[in-house]
Design a protein around this motif. Structure first.
Motif, short mmCIF file in Angstrom:
data_model
loop_
_atom_site.label_atom_id
_atom_site.label_comp_id
_atom_site.label_asym_id
_atom_site.label_seq_id
_atom_site.Cartn_x
_atom_site.Cartn_y
_atom_site.Cartn_z
N ALA A 102 3.20 1.45 -0.97
CA ALA A 102 2.17 0.50 -1.39
C ALA A 102 2.77 -0.69 -2.13
O ALA A 102 2.04 -1.49 -2.70
CB ALA A 102 1.14 1.19 -2.27
N THR A 103 4.08 -0.82 -2.11
CA THR A 103 4.74 -1.89 -2.86
C THR A 103 4.31 -3.27 -2.39
O THR A 103 4.07 -4.17 -3.20
CB THR A 103 6.27 -1.75 -2.74
OG1 THR A 103 6.65 -0.45 -3.19
CG2 THR A 103 6.96 -2.80 -3.59
N ALA A 104 4.23 -3.45 -1.08
CA ALA A 104 3.85 -4.76 -0.54
C ALA A 104 2.44 -5.14 -0.98
O ALA A 104 2.19 -6.30 -1.34
CB ALA A 104 3.94 -4.75 0.98
N ARG A 105 1.54 -4.17 -0.96
CA ARG A 105 0.16 -4.43 -1.40
C ARG A 105 0.14 -4.81 -2.87
O ARG A 105 -0.57 -5.74 -3.29
CB ARG A 105 -0.69 -3.19 -1.15
CG ARG A 105 -2.14 -3.32 -1.64
CD ARG A 105 -2.93 -2.09 -1.22
NE ARG A 105 -4.27 -2.12 -1.78
CZ ARG A 105 -4.59 -1.62 -2.97
NH1 ARG A 105 -3.66 -1.07 -3.72
NH2 ARG A 105 -5.84 -1.67 -3.41
N GLN A 106 0.92 -4.09 -3.67
CA GLN A 106 0.98 -4.40 -5.09
C GLN A 106 1.50 -5.81 -5.32
O GLN A 106 0.97 -6.56 -6.15
CB GLN A 106 1.89 -3.38 -5.80
CG GLN A 106 2.46 -3.87 -7.12
CD GLN A 106 2.01 -3.06 -8.29
OE1 GLN A 106 1.15 -2.18 -8.17
NE2 GLN A 106 2.59 -3.32 -9.43
N THR A 107 2.54 -6.18 -4.59
CA THR A 107 3.13 -7.51 -4.75
C THR A 107 2.12 -8.59 -4.40
O THR A 107 2.01 -9.61 -5.10
CB THR A 107 4.39 -7.65 -3.88
OG1 THR A 107 5.33 -6.64 -4.25
CG2 THR A 107 5.01 -9.02 -4.05
N ARG A 108 1.38 -8.38 -3.33
CA ARG A 108 0.36 -9.37 -2.94
C ARG A 108 -0.69 -9.53 -4.03
O ARG A 108 -1.12 -10.65 -4.34
CB ARG A 108 -0.31 -8.95 -1.62
CG ARG A 108 0.56 -9.10 -0.40
CD ARG A 108 -0.27 -9.04 0.88
NE ARG A 108 -0.97 -7.76 1.01
CZ ARG A 108 -0.48 -6.68 1.60
NH1 ARG A 108 0.76 -6.72 2.11
NH2 ARG A 108 -1.18 -5.57 1.69
N ASN A 168 6.31 -6.91 -13.80
CA ASN A 168 5.17 -7.41 -13.04
C ASN A 168 4.44 -8.54 -13.77
O ASN A 168 3.95 -9.48 -13.15
CB ASN A 168 4.21 -6.25 -12.75
CG ASN A 168 4.80 -5.27 -11.75
OD1 ASN A 168 5.56 -5.64 -10.87
ND2 ASN A 168 4.47 -4.01 -11.91
#
Length: 435
Positions: free
Chosen positions: A174-180, A226
């Motif tokens: 889920a890293t990409a979703r978090q980054t977005r 973050n």
């Protein structure tokens, strides 16, 4: 499944009802029957015709100055650009340009309602502040500069509510979703900071909020990383807009704003009147000898700010019977108390920290509003306190699992506030607003 379906239908009907009332206010109310609307409309009208941001000495600004001798187009705010282009697009359908500009704000609130309905049921509590006061609905039903930053702030609330642990890494994959979502938070925060100065306090709260999230997950380093990403994006947005404003005004002489104020302000708002001590009674009250405590003992700032947070219309002329404010106040403080006590008792150290952070920045928001009224211009208006709603929303989103245990009580209290708000907006605001 059936229960969830019925609940979503009910929420959808509530959202539709609010939007219908707001649309009626937008269509039926007379131009400039709302605080400073004509000045905002004139700023939006500029972008109905032009694409470039004007310098402070641009002659095209001549019809955009307010009674204060200032124009909203000399600020960093970008809402007038977006609203002007929106109004240009839908103007042929709605007719008068000011109604098209009003529907820009109605459209923003419709987006918030769509986001609310998209939230999982266990996160919907994050949008509670949008349903418990008619003042929010009122601000979104005419054209002004306050609805846009509130829209952006609740988009931030939505992003936080979509995270399982805001500010911290999600499960693998889920890293990409978090980054977005973090990039979205940064973009939204940057846009807020170029929209309204009273929302700067939200930036400070957001930074502290990451600390609370780090404390809750026992990983301050991850929260700090973050937070750095969010504030890097926000600073980039703010810097780009600020730099462009400097470029546009690079040849403007420093004395131009004062000259504009002297030329366009009404007599008792002119700088010369302020220097002579003959200015409007509400300007620079500290310089006129009013002490800070007298802001409350004589001018009852706290009473009027509370009322204008829960339903006052027109130029502070239309308000409900005083008993309405008494009872909505009783319910509001009971609701706030139930949530606060639950957060402390059930949220652990992180819950206590979250409440302390929220109360600190809420107090700072209130203080900056009182300071503005005392030092600059007496405006005891609830819209200056709207950043508190987003702070509450972010806190509710982060601790939703804990606070949802109070739903049997909070649902009744929130429903009561919703009904009182509907009474105020429809049977007081809509019924009496000039047409």
């Amino acid at each position: 499944m059936v229960k969830t379906f019925v609940k979503n239908i009910l929420f959808g009907l509530v959202a539709a009802g609010i939007l219908a009332a707001m649309g009626t206010m937008a269509v039926e109310s007379r131009l400039n029957a709302h605080p400073d609307e004509l000045d905002h409309v004139n700023a939006g009208r500029y972008f109905l015709q032009y694409w470039d941001f004007p310098a402070m000495d641009d002659p095209r600004l001549a019809n955009t100055f307010s009674n204060y001798g200032v124009t909203y187009l000399q600020q960093l705010d970008v809402v007038y650009f977006f609203a002007g282009k929106f109004a240009r697009l839908i103007g042929p359908v709605l007719g008068p340009d000011y109604i098209a500009l009003r529907f820009f704000n109605v459209f923003l609130f419709a987006i918030l309602m769509a986001l609310f309905l998209r939230l999982p049921d266990n996160r919907k509590i994050a949008f509670l502040p949008l349903f418990i006061t008619p003042q929010v609905w009122y601000v979104f039903s005419y054209f002004n500069g306050d609805a846009f930053p509130m829209f952006l702030s609740f988009c931030m609330v939505y992003a936080v509510a979509r995270l399982d642990a805001p500010g911290l890494p999600e499960p693998p994959g889920a890293t990409a979703r978090q980054t977005r979502l973090l990039l979205m938070l940064g973009l939204l925060l940057g846009c807020i900071c170029i929209s309204k100065q009273n929302y700067y306090v939200l930036a400070g709260f957001t930074l502290a909020f990451f600390g609370v999230c780090g404390l809750a997950a026992r990983d301050i380093k991850a929260a700090a990383r973050n937070a750095a990403l969010v504030f890097l994006v926000a600073a980039t947005v703010f810097g780009a807009r600020w730099g462009y404003n400097v470029y546009v005004n690079r040849t403007v002489r420093p004395e131009v704003p004062t000259q504009n104020a002297e030329k366009y302000a009404v007599p008792d708002y002119k700088p010369s009147a302020q220097e002579a001590g003959t200015q409007f009674w509400g300007l620079r009250m500290r310089d006129q000898g009013l002490s800070y405590p007298q802001l409350f003992s004589i001018w009852t700032w706290h009473i009027w700010s509370f009322r204008t947070s829960f339903g006052v219309y027109d130029y502070m002329k239309i308000y409900a019977p005083f008993i309405y404010y008494r009872y909505i106040g009783y319910i509001f403080w009971t609701l706030a108390g139930v949530l606060a006590v639950t957060l402390v008792l059930r949220g652990g150290p992180a819950g206590l920290a979250a409440l302390a952070v929220f109360l600190s920045f809420a107090a700072l928001t209130i203080f900056q509003s009182t300071w503005h009224s005392w030092v600059n211009d007496f405006q005891a208006q609830g819209r200056y306190l709207f950043p508190i709603g987003a702070m509450a929303g972010m806190t509710l989103a982060r601790f939703a699992d804990v606070l949802n245990r109070t739903l049997p009580v909070t649902s009744v209290l929130a429903a009561a506030m919703l009904l009182l708000s509907a009474y105020s907006f429809v049977w007081v605001g809509l019924a009496q607003i000039p047409r």
